[in-house]
Design an enzyme around this catalytic site. Structure first.
Site, mmCIF file in Angstrom:
data_model
loop_
_atom_site.group_PDB
_atom_site.id
_atom_site.type_symbol
_atom_site.label_atom_id
_atom_site.label_comp_id
_atom_site.label_asym_id
_atom_site.label_seq_id
_atom_site.Cartn_x
_atom_site.Cartn_y
_atom_site.Cartn_z
ATOM 1 N N THR A 121 -28.734 25.724 32.528
ATOM 2 C CA THR A 121 -27.330 25.867 32.140
ATOM 3 C C THR A 121 -27.147 25.675 30.638
ATOM 4 O O THR A 121 -27.552 24.668 30.084
ATOM 5 C CB THR A 121 -26.458 24.840 32.886
ATOM 6 O OG1 THR A 121 -26.754 24.899 34.275
ATOM 7 C CG2 THR A 121 -24.987 25.117 32.664
ATOM 8 N N HIS B 174 -33.534 29.704 33.880
ATOM 9 C CA HIS B 174 -32.988 29.931 35.213
ATOM 10 C C HIS B 174 -31.913 31.008 35.137
ATOM 11 O O HIS B 174 -30.880 30.819 34.507
ATOM 12 C CB HIS B 174 -32.389 28.647 35.773
ATOM 13 C CG HIS B 174 -33.400 27.585 36.042
ATOM 14 N ND1 HIS B 174 -33.078 26.251 36.107
ATOM 15 C CD2 HIS B 174 -34.745 27.647 36.264
ATOM 16 C CE1 HIS B 174 -34.167 25.543 36.358
ATOM 17 N NE2 HIS B 174 -35.188 26.373 36.447
#
Length: 352
Positions: A174, A199
């Site tokens: 994130t 990710h």
């Protein structure tokens, strides 16, 4: 404890209903309103400002990207994009990440209600992480200066005889799309070979790598099986696949493989870091950056035990201080470095 106030902005009545119901099931979250477009959202926000906004991209009267940019310019607020992914939409979603969105939840065009129900845990986790995000740090990409761009440190012939090629492994989640842009655009053309796990859904990584390649002096590409890890190149693990570092003599290359989720992720930072520990050892630098969860903490410790230098992005410059924090708890972090200093640390690898 004060509940997270969420505003849902989506032109689909079904999405508004389902998302609101799913979020309301979590005792830490309260949906303050669900509206059909950004114009209505701004009217609602005039009386109560949300902690997190769940935002669609394609909407009438004002699109989500324009609304997102307006929010970030006037009053930075954590935003989770909930969008339909198409080939065209992938670029739009990347633009949303670049504009400051904290996370993206993908939604299909069919089977939407069932998909959202199945993805309820991902949605609530994204909202909770967004509520803790330091969104003001997302604007750092617009503040580049020459101080973070160093002259290339050419290795001497003698040094090349004494050592094998250096490898840099980066892991992030994130907030990583913006953080990676800061780091990679600050690197000169002559830089160590870099392998990266960010990710990200599989529909995103090719477009993300292509976008960075257009901004950077180094080559940035989505990794393919057997790609060489060479100076001046950064390889980003493809979404939906694990990426491992391999070695053949003095040369490094990557292996892209299928496999189960590791730490709920594929690609996994732990998988990459472990392979780097085994193949490169003391010739590697491991860097764990902003992200939610603990993926990469164990692998970074393995790299440190194998003799590699290990760094973590410091808390102040992280959007979400989860992955660096977990790595520090395990004793995996050699030093903390602010985001703007990571490129300098990578470049010094050529001088070792």
């Amino acid at each position: 404890m004060k509940r997270i106030q969420v505003l849902v902005v989506d032109d689909s009545a079904v999405v508004r209903q389902v998302v609101s119901a799913l979020l309301a099931q979590d005792p830490e979250i309260e949906v303050m309103a669900a509206v059909a477009d950004p114009i209505l959202a701004m009217s609602r926000m005039a009386t109560q400002w949300p902690d997190v906004i769940v935002l669609d991209i394609e909407m009438p009267r004002m699109d989500g990207i324009t609304f997102l940019k307006k929010i970030m310019a006037e009053r930075p607020t954590p935003v989770v994009i909930c969008s339909t992914l198409t080939d065209r939409g992938t670029e739009t979603s990347l633009a949303a990440l670049a504009a400051g969105a904290v996370a993206i939840i993908t939604k299909p065009k069919i089977g939407l209600k069932q998909f959202l129900s199945d993805a309820s845990e991902d949605l609530t986790s994204a909202v909770k992480a967004a509520a803790k995000a330091n969104v003001r740090r997302l604007q750092v990409t617009s503040k580049h200066s020459a101080d973070v761009i160093l002259a290339p440190a050419e290795p001497t012939r003698h040094a090349m005889i004494q050592t094998t090629e250096r490898v840099v492994a980066l892991g992030t989640s994130t907030g990583g799309t913006q953080a990676l842009e800061v780091v990679l655009t600050a690197l000169p053309r002559v830089s160590p070979g870099i392998v990266i796990v960010q990710h990200m859904p599989e529909q995103f990584t090719a477009a993300f790598a292509s976008r960075l390649n257009g901004l950077c002096q180094i080559e940035v590409k989505e990794a393919q099986n057997n790609d060489r890890v060479i100076q001046g190149r950064a390889l980003i693990a493809p979404g939906g696949k694990h990426m491992l570092l391999r070695r053949n003599g003095a040369q490094y290359f990557v292996e892209v493989v299928d496999g189960p989720l590791v730490n709920r992720h594929r690609p996994s930072v732990d998988v990459l870091f472990r392979s780097v520990a085994k193949c490169a050892g003391a010739n590697a630098l491991g860097v764990i950056m902003t992200g939610m969860g603990d993926d990469g903490a164990v692998g970074l410790l393995e790299m440190r035990k194998a003799g590699a230098q290990t760094l973590a992005q410091d808390e102040k410059s992280c959007v979400v201080y989860g992955m660096p924090k977990e790595a520090h708890k395990r004793g995996a972090v050699g030093r903390f470095v602010p985001l703007e200093g990571i490129a300098r640390e990578i470049q010094t690898q050529l001088a070792r």
